[in-house]
Design a protein around this motif. Sequence first.
Motif, PDB file in Angstrom:
ATOM      1  N   PRO A  77       0.814  -1.225   0.000  1.00 18.89           N
ATOM      2  CA  PRO A  77       0.000   0.000   0.000  1.00 18.89           C
ATOM      3  C   PRO A  77       0.847   1.274   0.000  1.00 18.89           C
ATOM      4  O   PRO A  77       0.491   2.253  -0.642  1.00 18.89           O
ATOM      5  N   GLY A  78       1.964   1.270   0.690  1.00 23.97           N
ATOM      6  CA  GLY A  78       2.841   2.435   0.684  1.00 23.97           C
ATOM      7  C   GLY A  78       3.421   2.696  -0.686  1.00 23.97           C
ATOM      8  O   GLY A  78       3.497   3.834  -1.139  1.00 23.97           O
ATOM      9  N   CYS A  79       3.814   1.647  -1.374  1.00 20.44           N
ATOM     10  CA  CYS A  79       4.368   1.798  -2.721  1.00 20.44           C
ATOM     11  C   CYS A  79       3.302   2.292  -3.691  1.00 20.44           C
ATOM     12  O   CYS A  79       3.581   3.108  -4.559  1.00 20.44           O
ATOM     13  N   ALA A  80       2.086   1.792  -3.533  1.00 19.63           N
ATOM     14  CA  ALA A  80       0.996   2.213  -4.418  1.00 19.63           C
ATOM     15  C   ALA A  80       0.739   3.709  -4.262  1.00 19.63           C
ATOM     16  O   ALA A  80       0.513   4.408  -5.248  1.00 19.63           O
ATOM     17  N   ALA A  81       0.786   4.206  -3.040  1.00 20.69           N
ATOM     18  CA  ALA A  81       0.558   5.631  -2.810  1.00 20.69           C
ATOM     19  C   ALA A  81       1.644   6.477  -3.477  1.00 20.69           C
ATOM     20  O   ALA A  81       1.348   7.520  -4.057  1.00 20.69           O
ATOM     21  N   VAL A  82       2.869   6.006  -3.435  1.00 19.30           N
ATOM     22  CA  VAL A  82       3.966   6.737  -4.077  1.00 19.30           C
ATOM     23  C   VAL A  82       3.781   6.761  -5.584  1.00 19.30           C
ATOM     24  O   VAL A  82       3.970   7.785  -6.242  1.00 19.30           O
ATOM     25  N   ILE A  83       3.388   5.622  -6.152  1.00 21.82           N
ATOM     26  CA  ILE A  83       3.205   5.542  -7.602  1.00 21.82           C
ATOM     27  C   ILE A  83       2.061   6.444  -8.051  1.00 21.82           C
ATOM     28  O   ILE A  83       2.181   7.177  -9.035  1.00 21.82           O
ATOM     29  N   VAL A  84       0.934   6.418  -7.313  1.00 24.61           N
ATOM     30  CA  VAL A  84      -0.205   7.275  -7.669  1.00 24.61           C
ATOM     31  C   VAL A  84       0.174   8.742  -7.516  1.00 24.61           C
ATOM     32  O   VAL A  84      -0.157   9.574  -8.362  1.00 24.61           O
TER      33      VAL A  84
END
Length: 47
Positions: free
Chosen positions: A18-25
Amino acid sequence: MTRRTGWILALLMLGTLPGCAAVIVGAGGAVLADEVVEDREGGDGLF
């Protein structure tokens, strides 16, 4: 690698997704904002 170590690694990876997804978005939003600024203002935009 033991079975327990495998489970711990799998849980750690699931916890970080989830942390990586937030960075990508967020990065995608920054690129879109840059495009909008370039269209409106001309020039180089934010980056």
